[in-house]
Design an enzyme around this catalytic site. Structure first.
Site, PDB file in Angstrom:
ATOM      1  N   ASP A  59      -2.455 -10.427  -2.500  1.00 21.66           N
ATOM      2  CA  ASP A  59      -3.054  -9.992  -1.230  1.00 21.66           C
ATOM      3  C   ASP A  59      -4.540  -9.689  -1.487  1.00 21.66           C
ATOM      4  O   ASP A  59      -4.928  -9.302  -2.591  1.00 21.66           O
ATOM      5  CB  ASP A  59      -2.330  -8.733  -0.737  1.00 21.66           C
ATOM      6  N   HIS A  91       0.819  -1.229   0.000  1.00 19.39           N
ATOM      7  CA  HIS A  91       0.000   0.000   0.000  1.00 19.39           C
ATOM      8  C   HIS A  91       0.844   1.267   0.000  1.00 19.39           C
ATOM      9  O   HIS A  91       0.308   2.362  -0.189  1.00 19.39           O
ATOM     10  CB  HIS A  91      -0.940   0.024   1.219  1.00 19.39           C
ATOM     11  N   ASP A 101      -4.525 -12.940   3.377  1.00 16.79           N
ATOM     12  CA  ASP A 101      -5.790 -12.424   3.907  1.00 16.79           C
ATOM     13  C   ASP A 101      -6.982 -12.805   3.020  1.00 16.79           C
ATOM     14  O   ASP A 101      -8.115 -12.412   3.312  1.00 16.79           O
ATOM     15  CB  ASP A 101      -5.731 -10.906   4.190  1.00 16.79           C
ATOM     16  N   HIS A 152      -6.230  -7.209  -0.536  1.00 12.98           N
ATOM     17  CA  HIS A 152      -6.430  -5.790  -0.830  1.00 12.98           C
ATOM     18  C   HIS A 152      -5.633  -5.374  -2.060  1.00 12.98           C
ATOM     19  O   HIS A 152      -4.552  -5.901  -2.304  1.00 12.98           O
ATOM     20  CB  HIS A 152      -5.970  -4.944   0.368  1.00 12.98           C
TER      21      HIS A 152
HETATM   22  C1  SP5 Z   1      -1.162  -5.159   3.809  1.00 12.06           C
HETATM   23  C2  SP5 Z   1      -2.624  -5.170   4.120  1.00 12.06           C
HETATM   24  O1  SP5 Z   1      -3.251  -6.207   4.026  1.00 12.06           O
HETATM   25  N1  SP5 Z   1      -3.167  -4.019   4.543  1.00 12.06           N
HETATM   26  C3  SP5 Z   1      -4.569  -3.923   4.828  1.00 12.06           C
HETATM   27  C4  SP5 Z   1      -4.941  -2.683   5.531  1.00 12.06           C
HETATM   28  C5  SP5 Z   1      -6.396  -2.646   5.893  1.00 12.06           C
HETATM   29  N2  SP5 Z   1      -6.672  -1.713   6.905  1.00 12.06           N
HETATM   30  C6  SP5 Z   1      -8.032  -1.352   7.174  1.00 12.06           C
HETATM   31  C7  SP5 Z   1      -9.001  -2.445   6.947  1.00 12.06           C
HETATM   32  C8  SP5 Z   1     -10.395  -2.102   7.310  1.00 12.06           C
HETATM   33  C9  SP5 Z   1     -11.291  -3.217   6.848  1.00 12.06           C
HETATM   34  N3  SP5 Z   1     -12.526  -3.274   7.495  1.00 12.06           N
HETATM   35  C10 SP5 Z   1     -13.262  -4.439   7.090  1.00 12.06           C
HETATM   36  C11 SP5 Z   1     -14.339  -4.824   8.007  1.00 12.06           C
HETATM   37  C12 SP5 Z   1     -14.690  -6.253   7.833  1.00 12.06           C
HETATM   38  N4  SP5 Z   1     -15.751  -6.659   8.682  1.00 12.06           N
HETATM   39 ZN    ZN Z   2      -4.222  -7.174   2.557  1.00  3.96          ZN
END
Ligand code: SP5
Ligand code: ZN
Length: 350
Positions: free
Chosen positions: A197, A161, A286, A199
């Site tokens: 990943d 990110h 993830d 994300h």
């Molecule tokens: C490297 C990596 O995987 N970074 C991910 C960063 C995510 N940070 C905030 C995530 C907020 C997600 N909320 C989801 C709610 C699910 N119930």
């Molecule tokens: Zn991630």
């Protein structure tokens, strides 16, 4: 398969993060890396080696100098103002297009200027750990060149990110991009980055968006519905010289292995067609069904299948660790991917 790992990476330990309006324990904990390391030892995946420290000039091949100065010194600058030393720093104001681009002099102005989310706290050890994580990736690249065998860079904090001049998503320095750039600088060859990943790897995409020597391919949760929300749509394909060298495959929440695998195969096909000198795999687990912040449905067994599919990549591979927050299963899922990859590629490549 050799693993690169630095203990210094464990020092970054923010007490909490802002998640959906509440402070919750930091998902990206040092235990994640410890548990992966233990499973590697337990399953005898291969030797574990420590990296040397990356020099500042190599970091500048990926990140801007002003950003590096910021991330290196912001915590100590803050302490100099007389604040407490046990707290974690996070921004709360950001710039939108049309607002001033002048870099603020104040700590919290700078934090907003150089970040894109509020869930990535900076502590006294963040810079040391982030530099150790970048060192781990860069050393992994060197090892791949030297030994011509698959390498696993057990990086933490993650990197995908982080862009050239901003942080977020638990990432400060873009480890995969630093490794890719190291491979290019050493060989003049091309690199493909396969980001699996959950994300979207917005930082990696942005670093290479206008370049054709790096093909960036990402499979991730649809940004309409998932973090980081503002990056990773199918129509983002690269720009200028890099047009056609970014490929995004967003998938719906609830995606399981049977829906995932066709996308994975088309990603691998695109990479093999590009014939890169090297492939850097941004490995996040993830996508696991019990991940606490993600919505894909890969089972622990599916990670063996994932490793076997990745073994159809035709170029030498450097794995770089990204996300994965189900700490109870993280070691098992990562080592399943790596060991299946190693077993299958032995079969293919001999
Ligand atoms: C490297 C990596 O995987 N970074 C991910 C960063 C995510 N940070 C905030 C995530 C907020 C997600 N909320 C989801 C709610 C699910 N119930
Ligand atoms: Zn991630």
């Amino acid at each position: 398969m050799k693993t690169v790992f630095s203990e210094i990476q464990l020092l970054h330990r923010p007490p909490h993060e802002l998640h959906q309006g509440q402070f919750v324990p930091y998902f990206e904990s040092p235990e994640r890396a410890k548990l992966i390391l233990e499973e590697i030892q337990h399953q005898s995946l291969g030797e574990i080696v420590a990296p040397d420290t990356i020099d500042f000039s190599s970091l500048k091949h990926v990140h801007s100098e002003d950003y590096l100065n910021f991330i290196q010194s912001i915590y100590t600058d803050w302490i100099k103002t007389g604040e407490q030393s046990d707290l974690a720093l996070a921004p709360y104001v950001w710039r939108q297009p049309g607002m001033s681009e002048i870099v603020p002099a104040s700590i919290f102005g700078k934090l907003g200027y150089y970040s894109f989310d509020a869930g990535t706290p900076i502590t006294k050890d963040t810079w040391s750990a982030a530099r150790a994580s970048a060192s781990t990736a860069a050393f992994g690249a060197k090892l791949l060149l030297k030994e011509k065998q698959t390498v696993f860079a057990l990086c933490r904090p993650p990197g995908h990110h982080a862009a050239a001049n901003y942080y977020g998503g638990y990432c400060f320095l873009n480890n995969a991009a630093i490794a890719a750039q190291q491979l290019i600088d050493a060989t003049g060859d091309t690199v493909a980055i396969l980001d699996i990943d959950y994300h979207h790897g917005n930082g990696t995409q942005s670093i290479f968006y206008c370049r054709r020597d790096v093909l960036f391919v990402s499979i991730h949760a649809d940004p309409l519905d998932a973090y980081p929300y503002f990056s990773g749509h199918r129509n983002e394909c690269g720009d200028a010289d890099g047009r056609g060298f970014t490929m995004n495959i967003p998938l719906a929440r609830g995606t399981g292995w049977s829906e995932y695998v066709p996308s994975l195969r088309s990603a691998i096909e695109a990479i093999n067609h590009f014939r890169p000198g090297f492939v850097v795999v941004s490995l996040g687990v993830d996508s696991f069904e019990d991940d606490p912040i993600s919505e894909f449905k890969l089972s622990s067994n599916d990670f063996f299948e994932l490793g076997a599919e990745l073994a159809t990549l035709k170029s030498p591979v450097l794995f770089v660790m990204e996300g994965g927050y189900a700490v109870g299963e993280i070691g098992k899922n990562v080592v399943a991917t790596l060991s299946a990859f190693a077993n299958q590629s032995n079969r293919f490549r001999q």
